[in-house]
Design an enzyme around this catalytic site. Sequence first.
Site, PDB file in Angstrom:
ATOM      1  N   GLU A  95      38.818   4.406 -36.881  1.00 24.06           N
ATOM      2  CA  GLU A  95      37.934   4.752 -37.995  1.00 24.06           C
ATOM      3  C   GLU A  95      37.844   6.254 -38.179  1.00 24.06           C
ATOM      4  OE1 GLU A  95      35.045   1.372 -36.399  1.00 24.06           O
ATOM      5  OE2 GLU A  95      34.006   2.955 -37.489  1.00 24.06           O
ATOM      6  N   CYS A 108      34.709  13.037 -39.552  1.00 15.42           N
ATOM      7  CA  CYS A 108      34.462  12.593 -38.184  1.00 15.42           C
ATOM      8  C   CYS A 108      35.686  11.797 -37.745  1.00 15.42           C
ATOM      9  CB  CYS A 108      33.193  11.740 -38.177  1.00 15.42           C
ATOM     10  SG  CYS A 108      32.824  11.069 -36.553  1.00 15.42           S
ATOM     11  N   CYS A 115      37.439   2.949 -25.819  1.00 13.16           N
ATOM     12  CA  CYS A 115      36.919   4.002 -24.950  1.00 13.16           C
ATOM     13  C   CYS A 115      36.693   3.429 -23.554  1.00 13.16           C
ATOM     14  CB  CYS A 115      35.598   4.541 -25.509  1.00 13.16           C
ATOM     15  SG  CYS A 115      34.908   5.884 -24.516  1.00 13.16           S
ATOM     16  N   CYS A 119      29.526   3.184 -22.125  1.00 14.25           N
ATOM     17  CA  CYS A 119      28.103   3.436 -22.384  1.00 14.25           C
ATOM     18  C   CYS A 119      27.451   2.142 -22.874  1.00 14.25           C
ATOM     19  CB  CYS A 119      27.934   4.549 -23.417  1.00 14.25           C
ATOM     20  SG  CYS A 119      28.709   6.085 -22.878  1.00 14.25           S
ATOM     21  N   CYS A 122      26.939   1.420 -26.977  1.00  7.52           N
ATOM     22  CA  CYS A 122      27.983   1.815 -27.924  1.00  7.52           C
ATOM     23  C   CYS A 122      28.970   0.679 -28.191  1.00  7.52           C
ATOM     24  CB  CYS A 122      28.712   3.026 -27.351  1.00  7.52           C
ATOM     25  SG  CYS A 122      30.112   3.556 -28.347  1.00  7.52           S
ATOM     26  N   CYS A 339      29.478   3.574 -34.842  1.00  7.47           N
ATOM     27  CA  CYS A 339      30.867   3.924 -34.586  1.00  7.47           C
ATOM     28  C   CYS A 339      31.592   2.822 -33.823  1.00  7.47           C
ATOM     29  CB  CYS A 339      30.868   5.185 -33.760  1.00  7.47           C
ATOM     30  SG  CYS A 339      31.883   6.380 -34.495  1.00  7.47           S
TER      31      CYS A 339
END
Length: 352
Positions: A95, A108, A115, A119, A122, A339
């Site tokens: 994205e 952005c 990832c 976390c 997220c 996100c």
Amino acid sequence: MVMPSANDVLSLDADQLVHVLQGFGEPAFRARQLFEWLWRHDASSYQDVTVWSRPLRERMSQAWPIRRAVAVQTQVGVDGTTKLLLGLSDGQRVETVLLPHPYGYSVCVSSQVGCAMGCTFCASGLNGRIRQLSAGELLEQVRYAEMILKPSGQHVRRVDVMGIGEPLDNYANLLKFMRMAHHEAAFHLSYRHFTVSTSGLVPAITQLANEGLPVTLAVSLHAPNDEVRRRLMPVNQAYPLAKLIPACDDFARRTGRRVTFEYLLLKDVNDSQQLAHELAGLLAGRLCHVNLIPWNPVAEHDWTPSPMSTVRTFQRIVQDQGISCTIRKELGQEIDAACGQLRLREEESLSL
Ligand code: SAH
Ligand code: SF4
């Protein structure tokens, strides 16, 4: 881990292009021409590079094919925010978000597919890290934003490496990307107009400070003590605050740039008045700025966003201690899911 193909021309910097073209017996200025055609004139094949002879175009097409990203989905919000889902050459998706501000546009960009940091609030890390993005794939995101702005004669002013992924876990490609985007034959972006957001990989923060580039460092803090932070961010095990904060101080001292601390507010987890005072105490006297982030709910995670009144109270307490503190403006709210969510939703609908 799947890596993009080795003959990835979009990840070659200007010096590497000189080397490649010299291999074909071509003078150095051809490299500059190609760099410009790739990043300023959006060449999608060597046939577009009309200043070159046909044989050279043919040879380069064979050896170094141009593999552009494709826009799989574009969503435009009422406030002018544009969210892009880009398809990469191996079918992976990332994205990119173009955001309007009073000073111009920022983009952005994502730094990885997925990832690895895990976390607990997220969406990006739900399936782990799938692969790194190459420098060329990072640049493609800026180029798409530039293409959207081109008809209005505008340009991208700022680049925030704050999309999917942990940029400092993809350090070499991140750095190459920033250097290439800064190049006058590409986007000619000032280093001061880059922000790199990290969950707090301390050795890489120190390495970035050593590069001597005046980029802005944003650190996702989300708690003023280890006890709360480790509930939210597994990275805090390896790099607790006693290591993270001195690394941020060192970055600020050596670059002269104030560090931004991001603080996501989760109801009854990290949003109490006591924690606001503790945060102010932790950051007192530091060259920094605090950006409070209202949490964008993620179905897979069991937290609740803090009410806006709590966010404002938290802000006032921090500000009253003389620390600059803003609340992140939520742009493109109707399209801008947290996100990583757009990519996940797309994957879910593909697997239905
Ligand atoms: N990996 C880097 C950069 C990408 S995340 C980092 O963590 O800093 C960019 C920012 O978005 C981080 O501050 C992150 O904590 C925040 N974020 C992640 N999930 C979010 C959500 N659901 N709602 C609001 N902000 C979120
Ligand atoms: Fe990764 Fe940043 Fe999401 Fe944490 S907040 S999982 S580091 S993208």
